[in-house]
Design a protein around this motif. Structure first.
Motif, mmCIF file in Angstrom:
data_model
loop_
_atom_site.group_PDB
_atom_site.id
_atom_site.type_symbol
_atom_site.label_atom_id
_atom_site.label_comp_id
_atom_site.label_asym_id
_atom_site.label_seq_id
_atom_site.Cartn_x
_atom_site.Cartn_y
_atom_site.Cartn_z
ATOM 1 N N LYS A 28 -5.549 4.128 8.993
ATOM 2 C CA LYS A 28 -4.738 4.137 7.764
ATOM 3 C C LYS A 28 -4.015 2.806 7.561
ATOM 4 O O LYS A 28 -3.074 2.720 6.784
ATOM 5 C CB LYS A 28 -3.723 5.270 7.812
ATOM 6 N N ASP A 29 -4.425 1.779 8.289
ATOM 7 C CA ASP A 29 -3.841 0.432 8.227
ATOM 8 C C ASP A 29 -2.353 0.431 8.565
ATOM 9 O O ASP A 29 -1.542 -0.191 7.896
ATOM 10 C CB ASP A 29 -4.068 -0.208 6.851
ATOM 11 N N ARG A 30 -1.990 1.171 9.629
ATOM 12 C CA ARG A 30 -0.616 1.186 10.117
ATOM 13 C C ARG A 30 -0.620 0.808 11.594
ATOM 14 O O ARG A 30 -1.544 1.148 12.329
ATOM 15 C CB ARG A 30 0.008 2.568 9.962
ATOM 16 N N CYS A 31 0.421 0.140 12.014
ATOM 17 C CA CYS A 31 0.559 -0.276 13.408
ATOM 18 C C CYS A 31 1.827 0.350 13.989
ATOM 19 O O CYS A 31 2.898 0.284 13.381
ATOM 20 C CB CYS A 31 0.655 -1.793 13.489
ATOM 21 N N LEU A 32 1.702 0.943 15.166
ATOM 22 C CA LEU A 32 2.859 1.543 15.824
ATOM 23 C C LEU A 32 3.745 0.446 16.393
ATOM 24 O O LEU A 32 3.319 -0.347 17.227
ATOM 25 C CB LEU A 32 2.399 2.479 16.949
ATOM 26 N N VAL A 33 4.990 0.378 15.918
ATOM 27 C CA VAL A 33 5.925 -0.645 16.360
ATOM 28 C C VAL A 33 6.895 -0.074 17.400
ATOM 29 O O VAL A 33 7.207 -0.719 18.393
ATOM 30 C CB VAL A 33 6.713 -1.222 15.158
ATOM 31 N N PHE A 34 7.358 1.175 17.174
ATOM 32 C CA PHE A 34 8.315 1.807 18.084
ATOM 33 C C PHE A 34 7.986 3.283 18.197
ATOM 34 O O PHE A 34 7.629 3.926 17.215
ATOM 35 C CB PHE A 34 9.744 1.644 17.550
ATOM 36 N N LYS A 35 8.103 3.822 19.414
ATOM 37 C CA LYS A 35 7.931 5.260 19.626
ATOM 38 C C LYS A 35 8.904 5.706 20.705
ATOM 39 O O LYS A 35 8.966 5.124 21.776
ATOM 40 C CB LYS A 35 6.502 5.573 20.051
ATOM 41 N N HIS A 36 9.683 6.734 20.394
ATOM 42 C CA HIS A 36 10.610 7.312 21.367
ATOM 43 C C HIS A 36 9.786 8.138 22.341
ATOM 44 O O HIS A 36 9.148 9.110 21.961
ATOM 45 C CB HIS A 36 11.631 8.188 20.643
ATOM 46 N N LEU A 37 9.777 7.737 23.613
ATOM 47 C CA LEU A 37 8.823 8.307 24.556
ATOM 48 C C LEU A 37 9.123 9.740 24.964
ATOM 49 O O LEU A 37 8.255 10.595 24.935
ATOM 50 C CB LEU A 37 8.738 7.420 25.800
ATOM 51 N N ASN A 38 10.338 10.042 25.357
ATOM 52 C CA ASN A 38 10.642 11.373 25.889
ATOM 53 C C ASN A 38 11.632 12.128 25.005
ATOM 54 O O ASN A 38 12.210 13.115 25.431
ATOM 55 C CB ASN A 38 11.196 11.240 27.319
ATOM 56 N N GLY A 39 11.817 11.686 23.796
ATOM 57 C CA GLY A 39 12.835 12.270 22.928
ATOM 58 C C GLY A 39 12.583 13.715 22.569
ATOM 59 O O GLY A 39 13.510 14.517 22.508
ATOM 60 N N GLU A 40 11.323 14.067 22.335
ATOM 61 C CA GLU A 40 11.021 15.439 21.934
ATOM 62 C C GLU A 40 11.331 16.422 23.058
ATOM 63 O O GLU A 40 11.874 17.501 22.826
ATOM 64 C CB GLU A 40 9.551 15.529 21.534
ATOM 65 N N ASN A 41 11.014 16.040 24.284
ATOM 66 C CA ASN A 41 11.306 16.911 25.427
ATOM 67 C C ASN A 41 12.809 17.056 25.647
ATOM 68 O O ASN A 41 13.312 18.157 25.880
ATOM 69 C CB ASN A 41 10.629 16.354 26.680
ATOM 70 N N ARG A 98 18.755 12.113 12.316
ATOM 71 C CA ARG A 98 19.077 10.694 12.179
ATOM 72 C C ARG A 98 18.556 9.869 13.353
ATOM 73 O O ARG A 98 18.815 8.677 13.421
ATOM 74 C CB ARG A 98 20.591 10.522 12.070
ATOM 75 N N THR A 99 17.819 10.498 14.256
ATOM 76 C CA THR A 99 17.245 9.798 15.401
ATOM 77 C C THR A 99 15.785 9.486 15.098
ATOM 78 O O THR A 99 15.014 10.357 14.739
ATOM 79 C CB THR A 99 17.345 10.663 16.667
ATOM 80 N N ILE A 100 15.412 8.236 15.288
ATOM 81 C CA ILE A 100 14.069 7.779 14.936
ATOM 82 C C ILE A 100 13.072 8.188 16.008
ATOM 83 O O ILE A 100 13.304 7.984 17.198
ATOM 84 C CB ILE A 100 14.055 6.258 14.735
ATOM 85 N N LYS A 101 11.958 8.749 15.565
ATOM 86 C CA LYS A 101 10.880 9.143 16.465
ATOM 87 C C LYS A 101 9.814 8.052 16.549
ATOM 88 O O LYS A 101 9.403 7.666 17.634
ATOM 89 C CB LYS A 101 10.256 10.447 15.978
ATOM 90 N N GLU A 102 9.356 7.573 15.405
ATOM 91 C CA GLU A 102 8.333 6.524 15.352
ATOM 92 C C GLU A 102 8.598 5.581 14.189
ATOM 93 O O GLU A 102 9.117 5.991 13.151
ATOM 94 C CB GLU A 102 6.938 7.123 15.130
ATOM 95 N N VAL A 103 8.207 4.328 14.384
ATOM 96 C CA VAL A 103 8.234 3.339 13.311
ATOM 97 C C VAL A 103 6.852 2.699 13.257
ATOM 98 O O VAL A 103 6.345 2.239 14.274
ATOM 99 C CB VAL A 103 9.305 2.250 13.542
ATOM 100 N N ARG A 104 6.254 2.719 12.076
ATOM 101 C CA ARG A 104 4.929 2.120 11.893
ATOM 102 C C ARG A 104 5.004 1.066 10.792
ATOM 103 O O ARG A 104 5.650 1.266 9.771
ATOM 104 C CB ARG A 104 3.905 3.184 11.517
ATOM 105 N N LEU A 105 4.322 -0.043 11.029
ATOM 106 C CA LEU A 105 4.273 -1.152 10.079
ATOM 107 C C LEU A 105 2.939 -1.101 9.348
ATOM 108 O O LEU A 105 1.890 -0.938 9.969
ATOM 109 C CB LEU A 105 4.407 -2.475 10.836
ATOM 110 N N PHE A 106 2.976 -1.232 8.018
ATOM 111 C CA PHE A 106 1.742 -1.282 7.239
ATOM 112 C C PHE A 106 1.122 -2.673 7.352
ATOM 113 O O PHE A 106 1.813 -3.657 7.590
ATOM 114 C CB PHE A 106 2.006 -0.920 5.775
ATOM 115 N N LYS A 107 -0.196 -2.750 7.169
ATOM 116 C CA LYS A 107 -0.927 -3.993 7.383
ATOM 117 C C LYS A 107 -0.478 -5.101 6.445
ATOM 118 O O LYS A 107 -0.452 -6.275 6.820
ATOM 119 C CB LYS A 107 -2.435 -3.748 7.222
#
Length: 131
Positions: A28-41, A98-107
């Protein structure tokens, strides 16, 4: 090799600010910039603890209301505990949204996509998996 145990997954090295990071775009032309690793658990266990606290105080409140052993002060204390649990649930609801789970950058580089947590959606998904 230990038998009967799952092998550990190799974790990817954490990128720091000083090192350049190669941008890998998905279909989808998106790049993962940030991901909260254990936040969901972590969020799932905080919500479970809060709901256990609410259920315990609700049970104590109803039992003291139907069969008063220690008088009205105990009833007031259980009511306060129940209110504190509900306030904790409200806090988790507001804080998790208000806590960020993922941030993706468009191409193109002109937009980003930000995904937030939702504590009670995580909790309900947990219930579906365990039931």
């Amino acid at each position: 090799l230990r038998r009967g145990f799952a092998k550990k997954k190799k974790e990817e090295p954490i990128q720091t600010i000083g090192r350049p990071m190669k941008l890998i775009f998905d279909e989808k032309d998106r790049c993962l910039v940030f991901k909260h690793l254990n936040g969901e658990n972590e969020l799932k266990w905080m919500v479970r603890a809060d709901f256990a606290f609410i259920a315990m105080n609700l049970f104590l409140f109803v039992s003291e209301l139907t069969f008063p052993v220690f008088g009205g002060w105990n009833l007031a204390s259980f009511t306060f505990g129940l209110g504190a649990g509900l306030a904790g649930a409200l806090f988790l609801n507001v804080f998790s949204k208000r806590t960020i789970k993922e941030v993706r950058l468009f191409k193109a580089g002109d937009r980003i996509e930000v995904l937030f947590f939702n504590a009670f959606w995580v909790f309900l998904c947990c219930l579906e998996l365990t039931i």
